[in-house]
Motif scaffolding. Structure first.
Motif: not given
Length: 293
Positions: A36-41, A120-125, A158-167
């Protein structure tokens, strides 16, 4: 149960530290694990998705707790991966009902200054489960619709937000769709496939959409034509896509495949160069960003 979950997460972290330096490109081996995927920075604030072995499938509610706990871990700092979530952030309750995943946090969610990163991280994962169509957030039992110091609407995620979205705004989300454009980032001598989200205007022609995506990967490669039929995307490229030996660089091919596969309704991607069809293998981010235990 909460204590047991924390123990499981701690053990996972300890085991992963020992195996952090080993990465797998053997897809068959990866398939033997429950990843499963998790997100760090990283040190620059870029969000880095990493695949970890959770060993076995469990209830979604329990697994959500584990994934949130792992994103609070600071055990990977020596590897250049820093916790995305505050150590003081706690999950009070997780509930999945009618494809809506609701997570109730303590008020530490308000204290974090990187609201967009967290969303982003919560929706992405957590929206990667087929059973989950939507994510809702609560703080101490009360549903929230926004986060202070942010214009991000969080009433329905939803996951429509994306990851590393600079908007920094979601005002145009309904007129565009997100595409994850992948590039490679080296952190502490290890390569990670990292997506940057670009919003694509649905009114553009398919060829224009493809060209926008490819230009972020290699601006010298030109999309000459693009057609899609039943989820199969065929992209005709100019000869700049070829190396001197007449082949396409495998790394560039994988980056294009990953990126173009995030276009709406695309199931398979093939490329045509000099009238020769190159069918790219199905690739997964898990295959590249998996940390072997």
């Amino acid at each position: 149960m909460r204590r047991n979950i924390l123990v499981i997460s701690f053990l996972l972290a300890c085991i992963m530290i020992a195996g952090m330096n080993y990465f797998v490109n053997d897809e068959e081996e990866v398939n033997d694990y429950y990843l499963k995927t998790v997100v760090y920075k990283d040190s620059s604030g870029t969000l880095i998705p990493v695949s970890l072995n959770f060993y076995n499938n469990m209830d979604i509610e329990e697994e959500v707790l584990n994934r949130v706990d792992m994103m609070k871990s600071n055990e990977f700092q020596e590897e250049g991966l820093y916790p995305l979530l505050s150590h003081n952030l706690q999950v009070n309750h997780v509930d999945l009902d009618h494809s809506i995943l609701t997570i109730d946090f303590n008020d530490e969610l308000y204290a974090n200054h990187n609201a967009l990163d967290i969303i982003e991280a919560l929706t992405y994962t957590l929206c990667d489960y087929k059973e989950v169509n939507e994510l809702k957030l609560q703080i101490n039992g009360k549903e929230i619709h926004s986060i202070p110091n942010s214009n991000i609407v969080v009433s329905s995620l939803t996951n429509q937000i994306g990851l590393n979205n600079f908007q920094k705004t979601t005002n145009h989300l309904h007129h565009t769709y997100p595409v994850m454009i992948y590039n490679i980032k080296t952190i502490k001598n290890h390569d990670y496939y990292v997506p940057t989200t670009t919003r694509i205007n649905e009114k553009q022609s398919l060829k224009q959409q493809i060209q926008t995506i490819i230009s972020y990967i290699d601006p010298n490669i030109i999309c000459q034509d693009a057609k899609m039929n039943n989820g199969n995307l065929k992209v005709t490229l100019n000869s700049n896509a070829l190396l001197d030996d007449g082949t396409i660089d495998k790394e560039v091919l994988e980056l294009m495949n990953l990126s173009l596969s995030s276009i709406n309704h695309v199931n398979k991607v093939s490329f045509i160069v000099d009238n020769e069809v190159i069918v790219s293998e199905s690739v997964s981010l898990i295959r590249f960003n998996y940390i072997k235990i």
